[in-house]
Write an enzyme that holds these catalytic residues in place. Structure first.
Site, PDB file in Angstrom:
ATOM      1  N   ASN A   1     -44.308   4.490 -36.371  1.00 16.43           N
ATOM      2  CA  ASN A   1     -44.370   5.573 -37.351  1.00 16.43           C
ATOM      3  C   ASN A   1     -45.355   5.322 -38.485  1.00 16.43           C
ATOM      4  OD1 ASN A   1     -42.103   3.659 -37.494  1.00 16.43           O
ATOM      5  ND2 ASN A   1     -41.805   4.488 -39.543  1.00 16.43           N
TER       6      ASN A   1
ATOM      7  N   GLY B   1     -32.251  10.673 -35.665  1.00 17.16           N
ATOM      8  CA  GLY B   1     -32.900   9.598 -34.921  1.00 17.16           C
ATOM      9  C   GLY B   1     -32.284   8.254 -35.272  1.00 17.16           C
TER      10      GLY B   1
ATOM     11  N   CYS C   1     -42.009   2.678 -52.108  1.00 16.91           N
ATOM     12  CA  CYS C   1     -41.022   3.725 -52.377  1.00 16.91           C
ATOM     13  C   CYS C   1     -39.990   3.910 -51.268  1.00 16.91           C
ATOM     14  CB  CYS C   1     -41.691   5.036 -52.725  1.00 16.91           C
ATOM     15  SG  CYS C   1     -43.094   5.461 -51.709  1.00 16.91           S
TER      16      CYS C   1
ATOM     17  N   HIS D   1     -36.674  16.632 -36.288  1.00 17.13           N
ATOM     18  CA  HIS D   1     -37.540  17.014 -37.417  1.00 17.13           C
ATOM     19  C   HIS D   1     -38.916  16.365 -37.381  1.00 17.13           C
ATOM     20  CE1 HIS D   1     -37.397  13.530 -40.301  1.00 17.13           C
ATOM     21  NE2 HIS D   1     -36.331  13.213 -39.590  1.00 17.13           N
TER      22      HIS D   1
HETATM   23  C1  LIG Z   1     -38.155   9.142 -38.495  1.00 13.68           C
HETATM   24  C2  LIG Z   1     -37.886   8.027 -37.569  1.00 13.68           C
HETATM   25  C3  LIG Z   1     -36.580   7.637 -37.258  1.00 13.68           C
HETATM   26  C4  LIG Z   1     -35.381   8.235 -37.924  1.00 13.68           C
HETATM   27  O1  LIG Z   1     -35.140   9.558 -37.550  1.00 13.68           O
HETATM   28  P1  LIG Z   1     -34.202  10.439 -38.515  1.00 13.68           P
HETATM   29  O2  LIG Z   1     -33.882  11.644 -37.704  1.00 13.68           O
HETATM   30  O3  LIG Z   1     -35.030  10.746 -39.720  1.00 13.68           O
HETATM   31  O4  LIG Z   1     -33.011   9.624 -38.832  1.00 13.68           O
HETATM   32  C5  LIG Z   1     -36.396   6.619 -36.353  1.00 13.68           C
HETATM   33  N1  LIG Z   1     -37.441   6.032 -35.767  1.00 13.68           N
HETATM   34  C6  LIG Z   1     -38.707   6.378 -36.021  1.00 13.68           C
HETATM   35  C7  LIG Z   1     -39.816   5.685 -35.312  1.00 13.68           C
HETATM   36  C8  LIG Z   1     -38.971   7.380 -36.944  1.00 13.68           C
HETATM   37  O5  LIG Z   1     -40.230   7.702 -37.219  1.00 13.68           O
END
Ligand SMILES: *Cc1c(COP(=O)(O)O)cnc(C)c1O
Length: 392
Positions: free
Chosen positions: A150, A70, A324, A200
């Site tokens: 998130n 992502g 963290c 994921h």
């Molecule tokens: C987890 C997340 C990402 C990053 O995705 P990854 O596959 O872990 O790099 C980007 N944007 C939001 C809103 C996320 O929750």
């Protein structure tokens, strides 16, 4: 273990694993090798996965570009669009509560001559479309606002924002990483030009994502090398990961309404239970425009990280909106953006559910959490003072 950190990552779905296994074992061919069967098998699987992901989001297969995450999709959207404008448009609009993949890509572009407007949000984390309109300029290249946050689960009015953005001739990107698998996500309904996804977060494998790029949008290639992903994102395709991503999304969407209703009911039970049982607590984010699986609280007078440690001792996996993640002592930029003072932002806890979360697990957390908060507060001099004043 009670896993309540599904906004951080989710368990791989058994069906996704099953779909992936052949491509980690016998079908190990390179999808670019067309002269023998195992290569063609990989190519066909890739083709089917692209078609499936496209179908799920209302796109055409040639608008789906698989990426390594992502974060990568977010980086590509910002950097690739700015780079394609080649200096003709240098303004970016985003919000203060975006994922760091967007915020840090924007900061990087600032170092390379771009101007970035970081829109504030209201106390619930909502971006106001009027603010977007006021910030748009002739040289605005791209507006990037997330579909769902998130940390606090706030769902943003992307369709309304996209309409405004287009009427001013700019491009609209949304980070839909948290939304997918937790609400219906359709690029046509949203009206976006670019959209980031990550497997994921919806029970697919880690290390694979995708960027939707609407046909006709000019964007620079992101990984230079061979001709994979129409030459835009070179690298031998992660066939197993991509197949797993497609399967996970199909599986999530098959029972989307049912799963969301389940998560929403448990989320509300958790929110009501926590607010009822624990004084000096606030819910972060809104009750209405909220991801079905997210709950985020601030408990006054204590530290989020101490709560996490004590929850871990009781077998509960959760997350706090602070240190963290970034390795710094600053509280979450999202909690600060909704107006929480530092000391309250530090005492926050995110509990995020999945379709597998049970009533019994929520009940158990509602049993475990209040005494933890009470114990930590008893050790807090601030809390002692509050109690003393109240008793006067
Ligand atoms: C987890 C997340 C990402 C990053 O995705 P990854 O596959 O872990 O790099 C980007 N944007 C939001 C809103 C996320 O929750």
């Amino acid at each position: 273990m009670i896993y309540m950190d599904n906004n951080a990552t989710t368990a791989l779905h058994a069906k996704a694993l099953e779909a992936m296994l052949p491509f980690l074992t016998e079908h190990y061919g390179n999808a670019s090798s067309k002269f023998y069967k195992t290569g063609r098998d990989a190519e066909q699987a890739l083709y089917a996965a692209r078609q499936s992901v496209a179908n799920q989001i209302g796109a055409k297969p040639n608008e789906v570009y698989f990426t390594g995450s992502g974060c990568e999709a977010d980086n590509w959207a910002i950097k690739g669009i700015i780079s394609a404008f080649d200096g003709r448009k240098k303004h970016i609009i985003t919000s203060e509560i975006e994922h760091h993949a967007i915020l840090n890509s924007c900061a990087y572009m600032e170092k390379h001559g771009c101007e970035v407007t970081y829109l504030p949000v209201d106390e619930y984390g909502r971006v106001n479309p009027v603010d977007v309109e006021k910030s748009l300029r002739d040289d605005t290249a791209i507006v990037s606002i997330m579909l769902a946050n998130n940390e606090i689960g706030t769902i943003e009015p992307i369709a309304d924002i996209a309409e405004i953005v287009h009427s001013h001739g700019a491009l609209m990107h949304t980070d839909a990483v948290q939304a997918m698998g937790h609400m219906a996500v359709d690029v046509r309904e949203l009206g976006v030009d670019l959209m980031s996804m990550s497997a994921h977060k919806f029970h697919g494998p880690k290390g694979v994502g995708a960027l939707y790029i609407k046909n006709g949008v000019r964007i620079d290639n992101f990984i230079h090398g061979g001709g994979q992903e129409r030459g835009k994102r070179a690298a031998t395709e992660n066939v197993a990961g991509i197949v797993g991503m497609a399967k996970a999304l199909e599986t999530a969407n098959e029972k989307l309404a049912e799963n969301c209703a389940h998560m929403r009911r448990l989320r509300d039970k958790l929110i009501d239970g926590v607010l009822e049982r624990i004084p000096y607590t606030r819910l972060n984010g809104t009750r209405k425009e909220r991801l079905c699986n997210n709950a985020n609280f601030s408990f006054k007078y204590i530290e989020g990280e101490s709560i996490l440690m004590m929850l871990d001792m009781k077998g509960v996996a959760a997350s706090s909106g602070s240190a963290c993640a970034s390795g710094s002592l600053d509280p979450s930029h999202v909690l600060l953006a909704i107006g929480l003072p530092h000391e309250i932002a530090h005492g926050s806890l995110r509990l995020s559910l999945s379709a597998d979360t049970t009533d019994a697990e929520v009940d158990e957390v509602l049993e475990i959490l209040p005494p933890i908060v009470e114990r930590l507060r008893e050790m807090s001099p601030l809390y002692e003072e509050v109690k003393r004043k109240e008793n006067k």
